[in-house]
Write a protein that holds these residues in place. Structure first.
Motif, PDB file in Angstrom:
ATOM      1  N   ARG A 117       0.812  -1.217   0.000  1.00  0.00           N
ATOM      2  CA  ARG A 117       0.000   0.000   0.000  1.00  0.00           C
ATOM      3  C   ARG A 117       0.847   1.268   0.000  1.00  0.00           C
ATOM      4  O   ARG A 117       0.466   2.293  -0.555  1.00  0.00           O
ATOM      5  CB  ARG A 117      -0.944  -0.032   1.205  1.00  0.00           C
ATOM      6  N   GLN A 118       2.022   1.231   0.589  1.00  0.00           N
ATOM      7  CA  GLN A 118       2.882   2.411   0.686  1.00  0.00           C
ATOM      8  C   GLN A 118       3.574   2.772  -0.621  1.00  0.00           C
ATOM      9  O   GLN A 118       4.153   3.840  -0.726  1.00  0.00           O
ATOM     10  CB  GLN A 118       3.917   2.217   1.792  1.00  0.00           C
ATOM     11  N   ARG A 119       3.504   1.917  -1.607  1.00  0.00           N
ATOM     12  CA  ARG A 119       4.118   2.226  -2.898  1.00  0.00           C
ATOM     13  C   ARG A 119       3.413   3.413  -3.540  1.00  0.00           C
ATOM     14  O   ARG A 119       2.196   3.571  -3.408  1.00  0.00           O
ATOM     15  CB  ARG A 119       4.051   1.018  -3.826  1.00  0.00           C
ATOM     16  N   ASP A 120       4.172   4.217  -4.249  1.00  0.00           N
ATOM     17  CA  ASP A 120       3.621   5.390  -4.914  1.00  0.00           C
ATOM     18  C   ASP A 120       2.525   4.980  -5.901  1.00  0.00           C
ATOM     19  O   ASP A 120       2.734   4.110  -6.742  1.00  0.00           O
ATOM     20  CB  ASP A 120       4.731   6.139  -5.650  1.00  0.00           C
ATOM     21  N   GLY A 121       1.365   5.588  -5.773  1.00  0.00           N
ATOM     22  CA  GLY A 121       0.266   5.338  -6.693  1.00  0.00           C
ATOM     23  C   GLY A 121      -0.647   4.197  -6.310  1.00  0.00           C
ATOM     24  O   GLY A 121      -1.655   3.966  -6.970  1.00  0.00           O
ATOM     25  N   VAL A 122      -0.331   3.472  -5.245  1.00  0.00           N
ATOM     26  CA  VAL A 122      -1.183   2.355  -4.817  1.00  0.00           C
ATOM     27  C   VAL A 122      -2.222   2.871  -3.829  1.00  0.00           C
ATOM     28  O   VAL A 122      -1.886   3.449  -2.800  1.00  0.00           O
ATOM     29  CB  VAL A 122      -0.350   1.214  -4.195  1.00  0.00           C
ATOM     30  N   ASP A 123      -3.483   2.680  -4.171  1.00  0.00           N
ATOM     31  CA  ASP A 123      -4.583   3.121  -3.314  1.00  0.00           C
ATOM     32  C   ASP A 123      -5.054   2.037  -2.353  1.00  0.00           C
ATOM     33  O   ASP A 123      -5.640   2.340  -1.319  1.00  0.00           O
ATOM     34  CB  ASP A 123      -5.778   3.572  -4.156  1.00  0.00           C
ATOM     35  N   ALA A 124      -4.831   0.776  -2.695  1.00  0.00           N
ATOM     36  CA  ALA A 124      -5.283  -0.298  -1.811  1.00  0.00           C
ATOM     37  C   ALA A 124      -4.469  -1.560  -2.039  1.00  0.00           C
ATOM     38  O   ALA A 124      -4.070  -1.864  -3.163  1.00  0.00           O
ATOM     39  CB  ALA A 124      -6.764  -0.604  -2.047  1.00  0.00           C
ATOM     40  N   ALA A 125      -4.254  -2.264  -0.952  1.00  0.00           N
ATOM     41  CA  ALA A 125      -3.687  -3.611  -0.980  1.00  0.00           C
ATOM     42  C   ALA A 125      -4.594  -4.448  -0.090  1.00  0.00           C
ATOM     43  O   ALA A 125      -4.826  -4.090   1.070  1.00  0.00           O
ATOM     44  CB  ALA A 125      -2.257  -3.626  -0.469  1.00  0.00           C
ATOM     45  N   VAL A 126      -5.128  -5.513  -0.650  1.00  0.00           N
ATOM     46  CA  VAL A 126      -6.138  -6.307   0.048  1.00  0.00           C
ATOM     47  C   VAL A 126      -5.799  -7.784  -0.086  1.00  0.00           C
ATOM     48  O   VAL A 126      -5.615  -8.284  -1.195  1.00  0.00           O
ATOM     49  CB  VAL A 126      -7.543  -6.059  -0.560  1.00  0.00           C
ATOM     50  N   VAL A 127      -5.709  -8.475   1.026  1.00  0.00           N
ATOM     51  CA  VAL A 127      -5.587  -9.929   1.018  1.00  0.00           C
ATOM     52  C   VAL A 127      -6.962 -10.466   1.391  1.00  0.00           C
ATOM     53  O   VAL A 127      -7.576 -10.020   2.369  1.00  0.00           O
ATOM     54  CB  VAL A 127      -4.515 -10.425   2.010  1.00  0.00           C
ATOM     55  N   LEU A 128      -7.450 -11.382   0.574  1.00  0.00           N
ATOM     56  CA  LEU A 128      -8.792 -11.918   0.787  1.00  0.00           C
ATOM     57  C   LEU A 128      -8.824 -13.402   0.502  1.00  0.00           C
ATOM     58  O   LEU A 128      -7.966 -13.937  -0.208  1.00  0.00           O
ATOM     59  CB  LEU A 128      -9.801 -11.204  -0.115  1.00  0.00           C
ATOM     60  N   GLY A 129      -9.821 -14.055   1.048  1.00  0.00           N
ATOM     61  CA  GLY A 129     -10.040 -15.455   0.743  1.00  0.00           C
ATOM     62  C   GLY A 129     -10.674 -15.581  -0.626  1.00  0.00           C
ATOM     63  O   GLY A 129     -11.259 -14.632  -1.149  1.00  0.00           O
ATOM     64  N   ARG A 130     -10.598 -16.742  -1.201  1.00  0.00           N
ATOM     65  CA  ARG A 130     -11.202 -16.952  -2.523  1.00  0.00           C
ATOM     66  C   ARG A 130     -12.721 -16.842  -2.491  1.00  0.00           C
ATOM     67  O   ARG A 130     -13.361 -16.774  -3.524  1.00  0.00           O
ATOM     68  CB  ARG A 130     -10.767 -18.289  -3.107  1.00  0.00           C
ATOM     69  N   ASP A 131     -13.263 -16.800  -1.293  1.00  0.00           N
ATOM     70  CA  ASP A 131     -14.704 -16.600  -1.137  1.00  0.00           C
ATOM     71  C   ASP A 131     -15.070 -15.121  -1.026  1.00  0.00           C
ATOM     72  O   ASP A 131     -16.240 -14.773  -0.880  1.00  0.00           O
ATOM     73  CB  ASP A 131     -15.210 -17.350   0.088  1.00  0.00           C
ATOM     74  N   GLY A 132     -14.065 -14.240  -1.071  1.00  0.00           N
ATOM     75  CA  GLY A 132     -14.313 -12.810  -1.004  1.00  0.00           C
ATOM     76  C   GLY A 132     -14.252 -12.218   0.391  1.00  0.00           C
ATOM     77  O   GLY A 132     -14.418 -11.016   0.561  1.00  0.00           O
ATOM     78  N   VAL A 133     -13.995 -13.052   1.381  1.00  0.00           N
ATOM     79  CA  VAL A 133     -13.911 -12.561   2.754  1.00  0.00           C
ATOM     80  C   VAL A 133     -12.568 -11.859   2.960  1.00  0.00           C
ATOM     81  O   VAL A 133     -11.512 -12.408   2.641  1.00  0.00           O
ATOM     82  CB  VAL A 133     -14.091 -13.706   3.770  1.00  0.00           C
ATOM     83  N   LEU A 134     -12.636 -10.659   3.484  1.00  0.00           N
ATOM     84  CA  LEU A 134     -11.456  -9.850   3.738  1.00  0.00           C
ATOM     85  C   LEU A 134     -10.597 -10.476   4.827  1.00  0.00           C
ATOM     86  O   LEU A 134     -11.108 -10.847   5.878  1.00  0.00           O
ATOM     87  CB  LEU A 134     -11.901  -8.450   4.167  1.00  0.00           C
ATOM     88  N   ILE A 135      -9.301 -10.593   4.553  1.00  0.00           N
ATOM     89  CA  ILE A 135      -8.355 -11.097   5.550  1.00  0.00           C
ATOM     90  C   ILE A 135      -7.592  -9.920   6.161  1.00  0.00           C
ATOM     91  O   ILE A 135      -7.482  -9.801   7.372  1.00  0.00           O
ATOM     92  CB  ILE A 135      -7.391 -12.126   4.932  1.00  0.00           C
ATOM     93  N   VAL A 190      -5.007  -2.100  -5.956  1.00  0.00           N
ATOM     94  CA  VAL A 190      -5.683  -1.074  -6.747  1.00  0.00           C
ATOM     95  C   VAL A 190      -4.727   0.110  -6.843  1.00  0.00           C
ATOM     96  O   VAL A 190      -4.254   0.613  -5.819  1.00  0.00           O
ATOM     97  CB  VAL A 190      -7.005  -0.638  -6.089  1.00  0.00           C
ATOM     98  N   ALA A 191      -4.422   0.523  -8.084  1.00  0.00           N
ATOM     99  CA  ALA A 191      -3.431   1.580  -8.275  1.00  0.00           C
ATOM    100  C   ALA A 191      -3.917   2.627  -9.271  1.00  0.00           C
ATOM    101  O   ALA A 191      -4.737   2.342 -10.138  1.00  0.00           O
ATOM    102  CB  ALA A 191      -2.118   0.981  -8.759  1.00  0.00           C
TER     103      ALA A 191
END
Length: 117
Positions: free
Chosen positions: A12-30, A92-93
């Motif tokens: 997320r701290q990279r320039d231009g990155v708005d989101a970093a998300v780890v999630l399960g394959r079922d869509g549940v946010l980790i 998301v960038a």
């Protein structure tokens, strides 16, 4: 990085990155880190459907299992990467982000990231 939280923070701290998300394959946010007003939980819920169709395309073209997918939009990109059989990474960038470099680094560190999930 030794935790999923640290992984998400580093990406997320990279320039231009708005989101970093780890999630399960079922869509549940980790774990997630996102700039407002991006709702990481809502966004994560859409990822499994994208992955399912991308996997079907991958199989139909004879290219095997899906490792990553890059979606380019007018306002930026969404990168989805398989971390394991159970977990995915969504980045998301903005358009100016160095996506090629990011993708290279994520691929290079995939085994380390996989060990975290």
């Amino acid at each position: 990085m030794s935790t999923i939280r640290e992984l998400v923070a580093v990406v997320r701290q990279r320039d231009g990155v708005d989101a970093a998300v780890v999630l399960g394959r079922d869509g549940v946010l980790i774990e997630a880190a996102a700039v407002p007003p991006l709702d990481a939980e809502r966004v994560a819920a859409f990822v499994p459907a994208v992955v399912r169709f991308a996997q079907e395309l991958s199989l139909a073209t004879g290219q095997g299992s899906l490792r990553s997918a890059l979606l380019e939009h007018d306002g930026g990109v969404a990168l989805i990467m398989a971390l394991s059989d159970d977990a995915l990474l969504l980045v998301v960038a903005r358009p100016h982000a160095a996506v090629g470099t990011l993708l290279y680094e994520l691929r290079r560190n995939r085994a380390e990231m996989r060990a975290l999930v």
